[in-house]
Design an enzyme around this catalytic site. Structure first.
Site, PDB file in Angstrom:
ATOM      1  N   CYS A 110     135.321 -54.474  18.604  1.00 40.20           N
ATOM      2  CA  CYS A 110     135.309 -54.801  17.169  1.00 40.20           C
ATOM      3  C   CYS A 110     136.710 -54.816  16.557  1.00 40.20           C
ATOM      4  O   CYS A 110     136.899 -55.322  15.455  1.00 40.20           O
ATOM      5  CB  CYS A 110     134.413 -53.821  16.425  1.00 40.20           C
ATOM      6  N   HIS A 246     136.270 -53.635   9.360  1.00 41.58           N
ATOM      7  CA  HIS A 246     135.182 -54.074  10.236  1.00 41.58           C
ATOM      8  C   HIS A 246     133.854 -53.683   9.584  1.00 41.58           C
ATOM      9  O   HIS A 246     133.729 -52.601   8.994  1.00 41.58           O
ATOM     10  CB  HIS A 246     135.341 -53.417  11.609  1.00 41.58           C
ATOM     11  N   ASN A 276     126.627 -56.710  11.988  1.00 45.47           N
ATOM     12  CA  ASN A 276     127.877 -56.443  12.694  1.00 45.47           C
ATOM     13  C   ASN A 276     128.106 -57.541  13.736  1.00 45.47           C
ATOM     14  O   ASN A 276     127.384 -57.604  14.728  1.00 45.47           O
ATOM     15  CB  ASN A 276     127.747 -55.051  13.348  1.00 45.47           C
TER      16      ASN A 276
HETATM   17  O1  UT7 Z   1     130.849 -51.956  15.618  1.00 47.87           O
HETATM   18  C1  UT7 Z   1     130.779 -50.947  16.557  1.00 47.87           C
HETATM   19  C2  UT7 Z   1     130.797 -49.673  15.943  1.00 47.87           C
HETATM   20  N1  UT7 Z   1     129.451 -49.243  15.631  1.00 47.87           N
HETATM   21  C3  UT7 Z   1     129.287 -48.440  14.613  1.00 47.87           C
HETATM   22  O2  UT7 Z   1     130.226 -48.166  13.916  1.00 47.87           O
HETATM   23  C4  UT7 Z   1     127.935 -47.807  14.386  1.00 47.87           C
HETATM   24  C5  UT7 Z   1     128.103 -46.469  13.717  1.00 47.87           C
HETATM   25  N2  UT7 Z   1     126.881 -45.727  13.578  1.00 47.87           N
HETATM   26  C6  UT7 Z   1     125.933 -46.030  12.661  1.00 47.87           C
HETATM   27  O3  UT7 Z   1     126.099 -46.983  11.926  1.00 47.87           O
HETATM   28  C7  UT7 Z   1     124.721 -45.148  12.534  1.00 47.87           C
HETATM   29  O4  UT7 Z   1     124.904 -43.976  13.304  1.00 47.87           O
HETATM   30  C8  UT7 Z   1     123.397 -45.851  12.950  1.00 47.87           C
HETATM   31  C9  UT7 Z   1     123.037 -46.907  11.942  1.00 47.87           C
HETATM   32  C10 UT7 Z   1     123.566 -46.482  14.330  1.00 47.87           C
HETATM   33  C11 UT7 Z   1     122.255 -44.833  13.014  1.00 47.87           C
HETATM   34  O5  UT7 Z   1     122.130 -44.178  11.753  1.00 47.87           O
HETATM   35  P1  UT7 Z   1     121.915 -42.588  11.700  1.00 47.87           P
HETATM   36  O6  UT7 Z   1     121.756 -42.234  10.291  1.00 47.87           O
HETATM   37  O7  UT7 Z   1     123.046 -41.990  12.476  1.00 47.87           O
HETATM   38  O8  UT7 Z   1     120.514 -42.421  12.415  1.00 47.87           O
HETATM   39  P2  UT7 Z   1     120.147 -41.641  13.757  1.00 47.87           P
HETATM   40  O9  UT7 Z   1     120.643 -42.383  14.952  1.00 47.87           O
HETATM   41  O10 UT7 Z   1     120.545 -40.211  13.642  1.00 47.87           O
HETATM   42  O11 UT7 Z   1     118.561 -41.743  13.717  1.00 47.87           O
HETATM   43  C12 UT7 Z   1     117.802 -41.116  12.684  1.00 47.87           C
HETATM   44  C13 UT7 Z   1     116.343 -41.439  12.908  1.00 47.87           C
HETATM   45  C14 UT7 Z   1     115.868 -41.147  14.336  1.00 47.87           C
HETATM   46  O12 UT7 Z   1     114.557 -40.655  14.252  1.00 47.87           O
HETATM   47  P3  UT7 Z   1     114.266 -39.059  14.373  1.00 47.87           P
HETATM   48  O13 UT7 Z   1     114.813 -38.671  15.707  1.00 47.87           O
HETATM   49  O14 UT7 Z   1     114.995 -38.444  13.228  1.00 47.87           O
HETATM   50  O15 UT7 Z   1     112.772 -38.992  14.261  1.00 47.87           O
HETATM   51  C15 UT7 Z   1     115.836 -42.514  14.967  1.00 47.87           C
HETATM   52  O16 UT7 Z   1     114.882 -42.610  16.017  1.00 47.87           O
HETATM   53  O17 UT7 Z   1     116.095 -42.816  12.683  1.00 47.87           O
HETATM   54  C16 UT7 Z   1     115.409 -43.364  13.806  1.00 47.87           C
HETATM   55  N3  UT7 Z   1     115.795 -44.768  13.942  1.00 47.87           N
HETATM   56  C17 UT7 Z   1     115.132 -45.781  13.352  1.00 47.87           C
HETATM   57  N4  UT7 Z   1     114.046 -45.795  12.565  1.00 47.87           N
HETATM   58  C18 UT7 Z   1     113.616 -46.999  12.118  1.00 47.87           C
HETATM   59  C19 UT7 Z   1     116.860 -45.277  14.625  1.00 47.87           C
HETATM   60  N5  UT7 Z   1     116.883 -46.610  14.476  1.00 47.87           N
HETATM   61  C20 UT7 Z   1     115.821 -46.945  13.698  1.00 47.87           C
HETATM   62  C21 UT7 Z   1     115.347 -48.160  13.192  1.00 47.87           C
HETATM   63  N6  UT7 Z   1     114.235 -48.151  12.416  1.00 47.87           N
HETATM   64  N7  UT7 Z   1     115.940 -49.354  13.444  1.00 47.87           N
END
Ligand code: UT7
Length: 325
Positions: A110, A246, A276
Site C-alpha cells: 500500500c 492511504h 482499500n
Molecule cells: O492496506 C493494508 C493495511 N490494512 C489495514 O490497515 C487494516 C487495518 N485494520 C483494520 O482496519 C481493522 O482492524 C479491521 C477493519 C480489519 C477489523 O476491525 P476491528 O475493529 O479490529 O475488528 P476485529 O477484527 O477485532 O473483529 C471484531 C469482531 C469479531 O467478532 P468477535 O470475535 O468479537 O465475535 C469478528 O469476527 O467483528 C467480527 N467481524 C465481522 N463481523 C461482521 C470481522 N469482520 C466482520 C465482518 N462483518 N465483515
C-alpha cells in the site's frame, strides 16, 4: 534533485459492489462494515483485466499532462496483484501504450506509490530520465479469500497514474521506512508444481491479515512520521493544505486526525466509495482532487502510504500543476 507531478489519471472497474451485495454471500452487514471501516462500496473487476485499467489510467494521465508517450523515459508500476508474475505489469502498460522506455515494477504494497515516486526521483537525480509515468494498479479481488469476512470486505480494484517530470519544488521532505514483519499482512507466493519441492505447509495464495496489529502500526507510524517531518523540515502540520493518506480504514484517519491535530476536512476521503485499493489509493485521490479543482498550484500536499512489509512512505510535495481552465 526535484520532481513535479504534471498530470494524473485513474480508472476503476464498471462493477460497483455494495456492502449489501456482500452480505448476500457472507455473514456480514452494511452496519458492521460502515461503522468499523467507513467503506460503503468498492469496485471489482469482472471482464476488465488489470492491464486494461492500468493502460486506461496511464492514457488519462498522459492526456492530462499534454504529453505523448514518446516523451516518457521511464515507466514504473507499483503493484502486488499484477496480471503477470512475469513480466512486470509496467511492461504490459508499455506495450499497450506503445512505449519503448525501461519499464519495471515496484512492490511495496500500500506504500507502493510513494516508493515508486521516490524511485523515479532517483532516476531523475542520476540524469537517467526526465519524465516518468508512475502507475499504481491493483486487482486485490484476485488475492482475497472471499470466504473470509474479516478481509474480503475491505478491498477493491483500480488503477491510477501520475506523469512526473524532473525539476520543481518537490519533495520538500521524504522518508521511507520498513519495519520487517511478513506475518501480519501476507499473501503467500505460488506453490508451483516442482517435482523437487515439498508441499508440506503449503498455503494458498490468499491474503492473510492481523487487522488490529496493522491498525496500530498504521496509527503509531503515521504519528512518528509526521513528528519527524515537523522536526526535520521545520514545516508545521497546520501549514499543510492537504493530507492524502492511504485509505485503509476511516477510523485510522480519525485517530490520526485526533492524535496529530489535523483538520479532517484537509484529509482525502475516498475509502467510502472505493474501499482499500492498496497502492492505487493515493494517486486516485490526487487525481480526483486535481480534477475537482481542489488542488491549487503552490499548495503543500502530504502523501503517506502504509501497509504490508510493514512499509510506510511519506512525502511532502508542493503541488505545482496549474488548474486547467
Ligand atoms: O492496506 C493494508 C493495511 N490494512 C489495514 O490497515 C487494516 C487495518 N485494520 C483494520 O482496519 C481493522 O482492524 C479491521 C477493519 C480489519 C477489523 O476491525 P476491528 O475493529 O479490529 O475488528 P476485529 O477484527 O477485532 O473483529 C471484531 C469482531 C469479531 O467478532 P468477535 O470475535 O468479537 O465475535 C469478528 O469476527 O467483528 C467480527 N467481524 C465481522 N463481523 C461482521 C470481522 N469482520 C466482520 C465482518 N462483518 N465483515
Amino acid at each position: 534533485m526535484a520532481f513535479t507531478i504534471v498530470g494524473t489519471g485513474s480508472a476503476l472497474p464498471k462493477r460497483k459492489v455494495t456492502n449489501d451485495d456482500l452480505s448476500e454471500f457472507l455473514d456480514t452487514s452494511d452496519e458492521w462494515i460502515s461503522t468499523r471501516t467507513g467503506i460503503k462500496t468498492r469496485y471489482v473487476c469482472t471482464d476488465e483485466s488489470l492491464d486494461d485499467l492500468a493502460a486506461e489510467a496511464s492514457e488519462h494521465a498522459l492526456a492530462d499532462a499534454g504529453i505523448e508517450v514518446k516523451d516518457i523515459d521511464l515507466i514504473i508500476c507499483s503493484t502486488t496483484s499484477g496480471d503477470h508474475l512475469m513480466p512486470a505489469e509496467a511492461c504490459a502498460i508499455a506495450e499497450r501504450l506503445g512505449a519503448s522506455c525501461p519499464a519495471f515494477d515496484v512492490s511495496a504494497a500500500c506504500a507502493g506509490f510513494v516508493f515508486a515516486l521516490d524511485t523515479a526521483d532517483g532516476w531523475f537525480c542520476r540524469g537517467r530520465a526526465r519524465r516518468a509515468l508512475v502507475v499504481s494498479a491493483e486487482k486485490m479481488s484476485r488475492l482475497l479469500d472471499w470466504e473470509d469476512r474479516s478481509t474480503c470486505v475491505l478491498f477493491g480494484d483500480g488503477a491510477a497514474a501520475a506523469v512526473v517530470e524532473a525539476g520543481g519544488k518537490s519533495p520538500i521532505w521524504s522518508h521511507l521506512v520498513t519495519k520487517p514483519d511478513v506475518a501480519s499482512l501476507d499473501v503467500p507466493g505460488l506453490q508451483g508444481t516442482s517435482p523437487f519441492g515439498s508441499t508440506e505447509d503449503a498455503q494458498p495464495s490468499k491474503l492473510l491479515m492481523k487487522g488490529r496489529k496493522i491498525f496500530h502500526f498504521a496509527v503509531s507510524s503515521i504519528e512518528e512520521e509526521l513528528k519527524a517531518l515537523e522536526g526535520e523540515s521545520g514545516i508545521a502540520l497546520s501549514d499543510i493544505d492537504h493530507f492524502v493518506f492511504h485509505q485503509a480504514n476511516e477510523r485510522i484517519l480519525d485517530a490520526v486526525a485526533k492524535r496529530c491535530g489535523i483538520d479532517p476536512s484537509k484529509m482525502a476521503h475516498t475509502i467510502q466509495e472505493t474501499g482499500n485499493i492498496s497502492s492505487a489509493c493515493i494517486p486516485l485521490a490526487l487525481d480526483r482532487m486535481s480534477r475537482e479543482g481542489s488542488l491549487h498550484a503552490g499548495e503543500l500536499v502530504l502523501i503517506c502510504g502504509f501497509g504490508a512489509g510493514l512499509d510506510i512512505g511519506t512525502t511532502l510535495i508542493r503541488w505545482n500543476k496549474e488548474q486547467d481552465a
